[in-house]
Design a protein around this motif. Sequence first.
Motif, short mmCIF file in Angstrom:
data_model
loop_
_atom_site.label_atom_id
_atom_site.label_comp_id
_atom_site.label_asym_id
_atom_site.label_seq_id
_atom_site.Cartn_x
_atom_site.Cartn_y
_atom_site.Cartn_z
N SER A 31 0.83 -1.21 0.00
CA SER A 31 0.00 0.00 0.00
C SER A 31 0.86 1.26 0.00
CB SER A 31 -0.94 0.01 1.21
OG SER A 31 -1.88 -1.04 1.13
N ARG A 34 1.36 2.76 -3.47
CA ARG A 34 0.16 2.91 -4.30
C ARG A 34 0.18 4.16 -5.17
NH1 ARG A 34 -4.42 0.27 -3.58
NH2 ARG A 34 -3.99 -0.21 -1.38
N GLU A 82 -2.88 -3.74 -5.94
CA GLU A 82 -4.31 -4.05 -5.94
C GLU A 82 -5.02 -3.31 -4.81
OE1 GLU A 82 -5.20 -5.48 -8.44
OE2 GLU A 82 -3.85 -7.08 -9.07
N ALA A 83 -6.34 -3.36 -4.83
CA ALA A 83 -7.14 -2.63 -3.84
C ALA A 83 -6.82 -3.05 -2.41
CB ALA A 83 -8.63 -2.84 -4.13
N ASP A 84 -6.45 -4.32 -2.21
CA ASP A 84 -6.15 -4.81 -0.87
C ASP A 84 -4.68 -4.65 -0.49
OD1 ASP A 84 -4.98 -6.69 -2.48
OD2 ASP A 84 -6.11 -8.41 -1.70
N ARG A 86 -2.04 -5.84 -2.12
CA ARG A 86 -1.16 -6.86 -2.69
C ARG A 86 -0.57 -6.37 -4.01
NH1 ARG A 86 -3.15 -10.69 -4.95
NH2 ARG A 86 -5.30 -9.95 -5.06
N TRP A 87 0.62 -6.88 -4.34
CA TRP A 87 1.21 -6.63 -5.66
C TRP A 87 0.52 -7.55 -6.65
CZ3 TRP A 87 4.28 -2.62 -6.67
CH2 TRP A 87 4.95 -2.57 -7.90
N ALA A 88 0.34 -7.09 -7.86
CA ALA A 88 -0.33 -7.88 -8.88
C ALA A 88 0.33 -9.24 -9.05
CB ALA A 88 -0.33 -7.13 -10.22
N ASP A 89 -0.48 -10.27 -9.17
CA ASP A 89 0.02 -11.64 -9.28
C ASP A 89 0.97 -11.81 -10.46
OD1 ASP A 89 -1.46 -12.37 -7.10
OD2 ASP A 89 -3.14 -13.18 -8.26
N ARG A 236 -3.88 -2.17 -19.25
CA ARG A 236 -4.15 -2.36 -17.82
C ARG A 236 -4.94 -1.18 -17.26
NH1 ARG A 236 -1.60 -6.05 -14.64
NH2 ARG A 236 -1.96 -5.81 -12.40
N LYS A 240 -9.00 -0.69 -15.88
CA LYS A 240 -9.32 -0.07 -14.60
C LYS A 240 -10.15 1.20 -14.77
CE LYS A 240 -7.10 1.51 -10.34
NZ LYS A 240 -5.81 1.66 -9.61
#
Length: 248
Positions: A31, A34, A82-84, A86-89, A236, A240
Amino acid sequence: MKQVLVYERPVPIHRSRHRNLRVRPSVGEFSFARQINSVPLVGSEFAAAARDFPIVFAGASTASMMPAALLGLTQDENLFVEADGRWADEVYVPAFLRRYPFVVAEHATGEDLTVCVDEAAIDDADDALPLFQADGSESPMLRHAIEFLGEYQKDVQRTRAFMEQFAHHKLLVEKVIRLERPGNEPATLSGFSILDETRLNALGAKSLQTLAKSGALGLAYVHLMSLTNVQRLSARMDRKHKGTGGLH
């Protein structure tokens, strides 16, 4: 020490003053990154980073430019967090972010380094990790961080060496990303440079041989190939924000 990108309040680690300090490392949680649209890279990361990001060059002047991974096409937006948090998979995480909340402060001589920690990461929770053990020695986390930072700084010096070659041959040129999105005013993203492939190919055999021997030539072509990722960033962002973009 002034703020450095994701670092809000970096301070030198002091063995006695920070004896009981606990911090929460950024394991899987980003985060804090971000709102950045680029992050520094070192040469050893080019191959991995080029799969996911455009690699560009940024700095106050040609002489001070360093590589950077472009993470977004608008100011203050990282498309890979990501919103939570996390780094994108399956997307590469640059070492600059993996070292958080630790960073080094370089002294004027360039020889001595001071290990710092971001005070924003201080956490008194029981599951936060201590900087020092009961006997005053570095905790395993801090020892690992110091080793990581040491290797990272060696990479920084190697990266500066090949950047000096790019600058010497006047290969860096300013570039602008122009964004055109339906229903919005056109926008541009500037403040970075790329290598001029025409100038690179026009270099004499001796210059090319020097670049090749140092490894800079291979990195140059990895950089140029990575620029096709601008279209992937645009797609990407489109998913979004329902917009489009491109490099002009």
